[in-house]
Design a protein around this motif. Structure first.
Motif, short mmCIF file in Angstrom:
data_model
loop_
_atom_site.label_atom_id
_atom_site.label_comp_id
_atom_site.label_asym_id
_atom_site.label_seq_id
_atom_site.Cartn_x
_atom_site.Cartn_y
_atom_site.Cartn_z
N GLY A 58 0.73 -1.14 -0.01
CA GLY A 58 -0.06 0.16 0.07
C GLY A 58 0.85 1.22 -0.08
N LYS A 59 2.00 1.24 0.69
CA LYS A 59 2.85 2.54 0.66
C LYS A 59 3.68 2.67 -0.93
CE LYS A 59 6.91 4.30 3.29
NZ LYS A 59 7.80 3.79 4.38
N LEU A 60 3.87 1.65 -1.32
CA LEU A 60 4.17 1.56 -2.54
C LEU A 60 3.32 2.40 -3.63
CD1 LEU A 60 6.55 -1.58 -3.27
CD2 LEU A 60 7.15 0.80 -2.54
N GLU A 61 2.20 1.77 -3.50
CA GLU A 61 1.03 2.17 -4.42
C GLU A 61 0.90 3.82 -4.41
OE1 GLU A 61 -1.59 0.39 -6.94
OE2 GLU A 61 0.57 0.60 -6.93
N ARG A 62 0.68 4.05 -2.88
CA ARG A 62 0.34 5.62 -2.59
C ARG A 62 1.46 6.35 -3.10
NH1 ARG A 62 -1.42 3.17 2.32
NH2 ARG A 62 0.50 3.20 3.32
N ALA A 63 2.68 5.88 -3.12
CA ALA A 63 3.86 6.75 -3.75
C ALA A 63 3.68 6.66 -5.21
CB ALA A 63 5.30 6.15 -3.47
N ARG A 64 3.38 5.64 -5.83
CA ARG A 64 2.93 5.63 -7.42
C ARG A 64 1.78 6.60 -7.89
NH1 ARG A 64 0.52 2.31 -11.66
NH2 ARG A 64 -0.77 1.12 -10.04
N ALA A 65 0.96 6.65 -6.74
CA ALA A 65 -0.29 7.62 -7.03
C ALA A 65 0.15 8.96 -6.92
CB ALA A 65 -1.55 7.38 -6.16
N ARG A 66 1.09 9.29 -6.10
CA ARG A 66 1.67 10.83 -5.92
C ARG A 66 2.56 10.98 -6.92
NH1 ARG A 66 2.23 9.23 -0.42
NH2 ARG A 66 4.31 8.44 -0.82
N ALA A 67 3.28 10.14 -7.40
CA ALA A 67 4.07 10.58 -8.65
C ALA A 67 3.54 10.75 -10.01
CB ALA A 67 5.35 9.34 -8.75
N LEU A 68 2.66 9.91 -10.12
CA LEU A 68 1.74 9.79 -11.41
C LEU A 68 0.70 10.38 -11.61
CD1 LEU A 68 2.93 6.19 -12.50
CD2 LEU A 68 4.18 8.38 -12.96
N LEU A 69 -0.19 10.55 -10.45
CA LEU A 69 -1.53 10.91 -10.54
C LEU A 69 -1.84 12.14 -9.75
CD1 LEU A 69 -3.55 7.53 -10.03
CD2 LEU A 69 -3.03 8.79 -12.49
N GLY A 70 -0.85 12.59 -8.87
CA GLY A 70 -0.80 13.66 -8.05
C GLY A 70 -1.84 13.58 -6.80
N VAL A 71 -2.01 12.45 -6.57
CA VAL A 71 -2.73 12.10 -5.29
C VAL A 71 -2.03 12.30 -4.13
CG1 VAL A 71 -4.48 10.58 -4.23
CG2 VAL A 71 -4.51 10.74 -6.76
N ASP A 113 -9.04 5.34 -10.61
CA ASP A 113 -7.79 5.10 -9.91
C ASP A 113 -7.65 5.81 -8.92
OD1 ASP A 113 -6.71 2.69 -10.69
OD2 ASP A 113 -5.64 3.68 -12.35
N ARG A 114 -7.52 7.35 -8.97
CA ARG A 114 -7.52 8.30 -7.88
C ARG A 114 -8.61 7.96 -6.73
NH1 ARG A 114 -6.74 11.67 -12.37
NH2 ARG A 114 -4.59 12.61 -12.38
N ALA A 115 -9.82 7.51 -7.23
CA ALA A 115 -10.96 7.18 -6.17
C ALA A 115 -10.64 6.14 -5.40
CB ALA A 115 -12.39 7.19 -6.70
N MET A 116 -10.20 4.91 -5.99
CA MET A 116 -9.61 3.79 -5.44
C MET A 116 -8.56 4.07 -4.35
SD MET A 116 -9.72 0.76 -8.30
CE MET A 116 -11.04 0.63 -9.43
N VAL A 117 -7.50 4.76 -4.72
CA VAL A 117 -6.39 5.00 -3.79
C VAL A 117 -7.01 5.75 -2.51
CG1 VAL A 117 -4.39 6.32 -3.58
CG2 VAL A 117 -4.70 4.86 -5.49
N ARG A 118 -7.99 6.72 -2.80
CA ARG A 118 -8.37 7.53 -1.54
C ARG A 118 -9.17 6.69 -0.91
NH1 ARG A 118 -8.94 11.85 -5.89
NH2 ARG A 118 -7.38 13.36 -5.81
N GLY A 119 -9.94 5.76 -1.46
CA GLY A 119 -11.19 5.08 -0.82
C GLY A 119 -10.41 4.16 -0.05
N LEU A 120 -9.48 3.30 -0.49
CA LEU A 120 -8.91 2.04 0.24
C LEU A 120 -7.54 2.43 0.75
CD1 LEU A 120 -10.20 -0.45 -2.21
CD2 LEU A 120 -11.17 -0.02 -0.11
N LEU A 121 -6.68 3.14 0.37
CA LEU A 121 -5.26 3.39 0.76
C LEU A 121 -5.04 4.34 1.61
CD1 LEU A 121 -3.27 2.22 -2.47
CD2 LEU A 121 -4.16 0.79 -0.56
#
Length: 405
Positions: free
Chosen positions: A84-97, A170-178
């Protein structure tokens, strides 16, 4: 007067230029390319996550009948946290979440043994939400990878719109579950971490009281009983000389010393002046026993809850003891005041300085005790002084304690 010459383009039909629209241009900026990269990476990332969680869940469930099943499942949930930490980092880098990191598992603060740590890992909501995220992501990862790759060659003009829509999902999934579910979860994790500190502090206080009773008042009372016993034997034998009078005198002195030690011990548990007259009088009393002149200023319009009042008293008491023993100061001050829902304490001295939280267990113990009740403890003590220690505690009115009881 002649008419002006007609424009060179005046005979052009209006529909030839004025109705012509500019060419449609789709913005392939860096944000779009980041979204495309994220969507293309979804398939390998989701495949790895799916294989991981299925392996962990299946193996852990299959082996629960053995001694290694639950520990393996707990270790898998801890590993899911890292995914989950890696996915949050990927979302920050590529999706700006921007997603806050959940509170870490307070395993290192758990002092109840391996089983308590195991149970805390097994009931971790962050780990289980990450497992759910990785479990449902595989079909989504296949879909986004296929659509994006196909659009690169077939639907190039509308690919930015497609990428934006899929990336928003994808942004919604990250915010909702991670992301942390709410502030309550964060506070629960912090309180779980602090509970071990509170238990250890209470146990240390009980050991100190037991030691003081055993080495102090109890030893004196034993000597007193022995002395009185010898005096009683001499009186029964009919001896009334100076020896008996001396023994009774010694016993009387032991009684007075034992009473003084019991008073000091009771003051260390909870001083009567704090209960009867409040924090101002109690701090003035403890300041009078300091070897350095101390000015006490308390600006409180009411009394805080008994627990907060007690922590404030013992914090100042230990800080003044440190000043007496270690500071070499010539003067000191204690200021106590209330700001909205916080009780603030500031202890200052003009000593040699150099105090810090790593210098001994005393300061570190104070910081842990205040942290356990959602307080703060800050030390500013440059070499050469002066030293300023600021403590902050949550304010709770004494009337709230009355309503609870």
């Amino acid at each position: 007067m002649t008419d002006p010459q007609p424009s060179r383009d005046s005979n052009r039909l209006p529909s030839e230029d004025s109705d012509r629209l500019p060419p449609v241009r789709f913005a392939y900026d860096r944000h779009t390319w980041k979204e495309i990269a994220h969507l293309l990476a979804n398939f390998p990332v989701s495949l790895f996550g799916f294989i991981y969680v299925v392996t962990v869940l299946f193996t852990g469930a299959f082996l629960t009948l053995t001694v290694i099943g639950l520990p393996l499942l707990a270790a898998g949930l801890v590993g899911a946290r890292q995914l989950g930490k890696l996915e949050r980092a990927r979302a920050r880098a590529l999706l700006g979440v921007r997603v806050d990191e959940p509170s870490p598992l307070p395993l290192r603060s758990t002092r109840n043994g391996v089983f308590a740590q195991l149970w805390m890992a097994l009931k971790d909501p962050v780990g289980w939400r990450t497992v759910l995220y990785d479990f449902i992501r595989l079909p989504w990862g296949i879909l986004t990878f296929t659509v994006t790759l196909t659009s690169l060659f077939v639907l190039w003009p509308v690919l930015p719109f497609i990428a934006r829509g899929l990336a928003n999902a994808d942004r919604a999934m990250v915010r909702g579950l991670l992301s942390p579910s709410d502030e309550l979860e964060r506070r629960i994790a912090e309180l779980e971490s602090d509970r071990g500190v509170v238990v250890d502090t209470a146990a240390a206080d009980l050991r100190r009281i037991e030691r003081d009773l055993h080495d102090g008042a109890q030893a004196r009372l034993v000597n007193l009983a022995m002395g009185l016993g010898l005096a009683k034997e001499k009186l029964l034998e009919g001896q009334t000389d100076d020896t008996v009078a001396m023994m009774v005198e010694e016993a009387h002195g032991e009684v007075k010393l034992a009473l003084q030690e019991l008073r000091d011990l009771a003051r260390g548990i909870h001083p009567a002046v704090l209960t009867d007259r409040g924090l101002d009088a109690a701090l003035s009393s403890v300041a009078s026993r300091c070897t350095v002149p101390v000015k006490v200023t308390a600006d409180l319009d009411s009394r805080p809850a008994a627990a907060i009042e007690g922590i404030a008293y013992f914090t100042v008491s230990e800080l003044l003891q440190n000043i007496s023993k270690h500071s070499g100061a010539r003067s000191a001050s204690v200021d106590v005041w209330r700001t909205e829902k916080r009780l603030l304490i500031q202890v200052w001295d003009d000593g040699r300085g150099g105090a810090n939280l790593d210098g001994g267990t005393g300061m570190r113990g104070l910081a842990e005790r205040l942290d356990a009740v959602d307080g703060l403890f800050v030390v500013d003590s440059p070499p050469g002084g002066p030293t300023t220690v600021t403590a902050e505690l949550p304010w709770r009115d004494r009337s709230e304690d009355v309503r609870r009881t």
